[in-house]
Design a protein around this motif. Sequence first.
Motif, PDB file in Angstrom:
ATOM      1  N   ALA A  23     -64.995 -23.472 -93.912  1.00 55.49           N
ATOM      2  CA  ALA A  23     -66.344 -23.395 -94.368  1.00 55.49           C
ATOM      3  C   ALA A  23     -66.653 -22.099 -95.120  1.00 55.49           C
ATOM      4  N   TRP A  24     -65.687 -21.853 -95.909  1.00 54.15           N
ATOM      5  CA  TRP A  24     -65.835 -21.017 -97.495  1.00 54.15           C
ATOM      6  C   TRP A  24     -65.365 -21.778 -98.358  1.00 54.15           C
ATOM      7  N   SER A  25     -66.026 -21.393 -99.625  1.00 50.78           N
ATOM      8  CA  SER A  25     -65.706 -22.145-101.012  1.00 50.78           C
ATOM      9  C   SER A  25     -65.718 -21.295-102.070  1.00 50.78           C
ATOM     10  N   LYS A  26     -65.210 -22.089-102.970  1.00 47.99           N
ATOM     11  CA  LYS A  26     -64.958 -21.382-104.510  1.00 47.99           C
ATOM     12  C   LYS A  26     -65.310 -22.337-105.718  1.00 47.99           C
ATOM     13  N   VAL A  27     -65.767 -21.594-106.743  1.00 47.73           N
ATOM     14  CA  VAL A  27     -65.706 -22.638-107.857  1.00 47.73           C
ATOM     15  C   VAL A  27     -64.374 -22.100-108.786  1.00 47.73           C
ATOM     16  N   ILE A  28     -63.676 -22.942-109.191  1.00 46.56           N
ATOM     17  CA  ILE A  28     -62.362 -22.755-109.783  1.00 46.56           C
ATOM     18  C   ILE A  28     -62.023 -23.443-111.098  1.00 46.56           C
ATOM     19  N   PRO A  29     -61.997 -22.942-112.243  1.00 47.42           N
ATOM     20  CA  PRO A  29     -61.412 -23.566-113.462  1.00 47.42           C
ATOM     21  C   PRO A  29     -60.082 -23.847-113.690  1.00 47.42           C
ATOM     22  N   TRP A  30     -59.513 -25.219-113.138  1.00 52.66           N
ATOM     23  CA  TRP A  30     -58.323 -25.720-113.080  1.00 52.66           C
ATOM     24  C   TRP A  30     -57.919 -26.224-114.540  1.00 52.66           C
ATOM     25  N   VAL A  31     -56.775 -26.286-114.868  1.00 51.35           N
ATOM     26  CA  VAL A  31     -56.157 -26.864-116.079  1.00 51.35           C
ATOM     27  C   VAL A  31     -55.263 -27.849-115.393  1.00 51.35           C
ATOM     28  N   GLY A  32     -55.322 -29.004-116.029  1.00 54.54           N
ATOM     29  CA  GLY A  32     -54.195 -30.128-115.629  1.00 54.54           C
ATOM     30  C   GLY A  32     -54.672 -31.375-116.120  1.00 54.54           C
ATOM     31  N   PHE A  33     -54.436 -32.428-115.527  1.00 54.48           N
ATOM     32  CA  PHE A  33     -54.358 -33.852-115.994  1.00 54.48           C
ATOM     33  C   PHE A  33     -54.729 -34.523-115.033  1.00 54.48           C
ATOM     34  N   PRO A  34     -55.512 -35.872-115.154  1.00 51.75           N
ATOM     35  CA  PRO A  34     -55.539 -36.791-113.960  1.00 51.75           C
ATOM     36  C   PRO A  34     -54.377 -37.309-113.237  1.00 51.75           C
ATOM     37  N   LEU A  35     -54.039 -37.345-112.039  1.00 49.52           N
ATOM     38  CA  LEU A  35     -52.991 -38.032-111.203  1.00 49.52           C
ATOM     39  C   LEU A  35     -52.848 -39.218-111.614  1.00 49.52           C
ATOM     40  N   ALA A  36     -53.772 -40.447-111.957  1.00 48.22           N
ATOM     41  CA  ALA A  36     -53.782 -41.561-112.297  1.00 48.22           C
ATOM     42  C   ALA A  36     -52.951 -41.803-113.721  1.00 48.22           C
ATOM     43  N   ASP A  37     -52.847 -40.570-114.320  1.00 49.65           N
ATOM     44  CA  ASP A  37     -52.180 -40.760-115.739  1.00 49.65           C
ATOM     45  C   ASP A  37     -50.551 -40.885-115.281  1.00 49.65           C
ATOM     46  N   LEU A  38     -50.195 -40.013-114.308  1.00 49.20           N
ATOM     47  CA  LEU A  38     -48.766 -40.032-114.074  1.00 49.20           C
ATOM     48  C   LEU A  38     -48.297 -41.298-113.363  1.00 49.20           C
ATOM     49  N   LEU A  39     -49.235 -41.712-112.421  1.00 56.58           N
ATOM     50  CA  LEU A  39     -48.715 -42.888-111.476  1.00 56.58           C
ATOM     51  C   LEU A  39     -48.695 -44.145-112.505  1.00 56.58           C
ATOM     52  N   LYS A  40     -49.672 -44.113-113.361  1.00 54.26           N
ATOM     53  CA  LYS A  40     -49.531 -45.321-114.120  1.00 54.26           C
ATOM     54  C   LYS A  40     -48.506 -45.510-115.002  1.00 54.26           C
ATOM     55  N   ARG A  41     -47.896 -44.198-115.412  1.00 55.82           N
ATOM     56  CA  ARG A  41     -46.629 -44.205-116.377  1.00 55.82           C
ATOM     57  C   ARG A  41     -45.523 -44.650-115.246  1.00 55.82           C
ATOM     58  N   HIS A  42     -45.540 -44.544-113.880  1.00 57.43           N
ATOM     59  CA  HIS A  42     -44.480 -44.970-113.289  1.00 57.43           C
ATOM     60  C   HIS A  42     -44.517 -46.408-112.543  1.00 57.43           C
ATOM     61  N   GLY A  43     -45.818 -47.244-113.047  1.00 53.92           N
ATOM     62  CA  GLY A  43     -45.876 -48.369-112.464  1.00 53.92           C
ATOM     63  C   GLY A  43     -45.833 -48.717-111.048  1.00 53.92           C
ATOM     64  N   PRO A  44     -46.929 -48.358-110.223  1.00 52.99           N
ATOM     65  CA  PRO A  44     -47.271 -48.757-108.965  1.00 52.99           C
ATOM     66  C   PRO A  44     -47.147 -50.210-108.537  1.00 52.99           C
ATOM     67  N   THR A  45     -46.373 -50.612-107.731  1.00 54.28           N
ATOM     68  CA  THR A  45     -46.447 -52.064-107.378  1.00 54.28           C
ATOM     69  C   THR A  45     -47.691 -52.500-106.484  1.00 54.28           C
ATOM     70  N   SER A  46     -47.719 -53.741-106.271  1.00 50.06           N
ATOM     71  CA  SER A  46     -48.814 -54.357-105.472  1.00 50.06           C
ATOM     72  C   SER A  46     -48.740 -53.887-104.104  1.00 50.06           C
ATOM     73  N   ARG A  47     -47.600 -53.361-103.585  1.00 50.54           N
ATOM     74  CA  ARG A  47     -47.395 -52.920-102.174  1.00 50.54           C
ATOM     75  C   ARG A  47     -47.848 -51.475-102.025  1.00 50.54           C
ATOM     76  N   ALA A  48     -48.182 -50.829-103.282  1.00 51.06           N
ATOM     77  CA  ALA A  48     -48.465 -49.433-102.859  1.00 51.06           C
ATOM     78  C   ALA A  48     -49.970 -49.129-102.599  1.00 51.06           C
ATOM     79  N   LYS A  49     -50.142 -48.816-101.240  1.00 51.13           N
ATOM     80  CA  LYS A  49     -51.409 -48.403-100.609  1.00 51.13           C
ATOM     81  C   LYS A  49     -51.639 -47.068-100.536  1.00 51.13           C
ATOM     82  N   TYR A  50     -50.662 -46.123-100.423  1.00 56.24           N
ATOM     83  CA  TYR A  50     -50.942 -44.844-100.316  1.00 56.24           C
ATOM     84  C   TYR A  50     -50.207 -43.975-101.189  1.00 56.24           C
ATOM     85  N   VAL A  51     -50.536 -42.783-101.445  1.00 58.13           N
ATOM     86  CA  VAL A  51     -49.702 -42.021-102.077  1.00 58.13           C
ATOM     87  C   VAL A  51     -49.415 -40.610-101.380  1.00 58.13           C
ATOM     88  N   VAL A  52     -48.062 -40.229-101.023  1.00 56.49           N
ATOM     89  CA  VAL A  52     -47.589 -39.344-100.221  1.00 56.49           C
ATOM     90  C   VAL A  52     -47.376 -38.130-101.169  1.00 56.49           C
TER      91      VAL A  52
END
Length: 321
Positions: free
Chosen positions: A145-174
């Motif tokens: 129950a505490w909070s902040k506002v943070i200016p992150w620098v990074g990139f969408p996780l989807a960009d990385l996952l797409k580059r590695h080609g998830p198969t049709s069986r990929a339902k979760y990311v660990v």
Amino acid sequence: MIRYRYPRISESEVTPKALLDSRRRFLRQGAALGAVAAAPGLLWSADAKAWQSKLEERLEEALASSDLANGEAPTSLRDITTYNNFYEFGTGKRDPEVYGHRLVTDPWSLAIEGEVDKAGTFALEDVLAGQALEERIYRHRCVEAWSKVIPWVGFPLADLLKRHGPTSRAKYVVFETIHDPDNLRGQRRSIIEWPYREALRIDEAMHPLTMLAVGLYGEVMPNQNGAPIRLVVPWKYGFKSIKSIVRIALVEERPTTSWHDRNPEEYGFYANVNPEVDHPRWSQARERRIGESGRRETLMFNGYADEVAHLYADMDLNRHY
């Protein structure tokens, strides 16, 4: 560039751009002079400084091109870097700052495994090669129950996952954090089963708001905040945004995760910010913004309901908390 609609807050709460820019200039000058101590809470290991120098130019370019602030008021750099949960260093809020220098972040690699076409272990330099970085100022809400506002620098996780080609069986990311009890004192205690593990549904992982962050406030990610690369999922409680990631695996069955495995009554698998579902030991309806007095109302999905509520349209959010 994708633009998002963020919840607005009052104009009086917004940090003036000139002040924010001057703070960034101060940090860059301090790093160039080797005076990290001049910026309280910014602790890097000696090995990490080589990695820091490699990223500085990339981060500068990201700040120059980013326009995702949208009026959010960043929490002070000191509060962001000196008040954290990172139990690998200990259970105290200051422990990550005090002991963070023991985390060795250079060299660093990511193992990408499971239901992907391109599995393997990749140097972080290669993971970031050719990847555009951007600044996003996100709300961060802890399950405590505490909070902040943070200016992150990074990139969408989807960009990385797409580059590695998830198969049709990929339902979760660990995701898995580094395991190094010789240097990470908290891992010598049985707080949870180490290494730390977290997971998202594949649609949550591929959502445009979900990002991998490598910096904050225009600087290389401090050790105490999850260097050199961490997850950021702004509509979920902070424990879902796993730090210092060394392994990402795409799997078919829902995996176990560290805090849910330790105490499922208190830490749900989904961990969506929901002011209507209380923690067993406290209310989640209000929160304490670090650096402010008083408390404020907690927003559904931490203020990102318009973007993510559809992911849970057919779910009982009281049951699937």
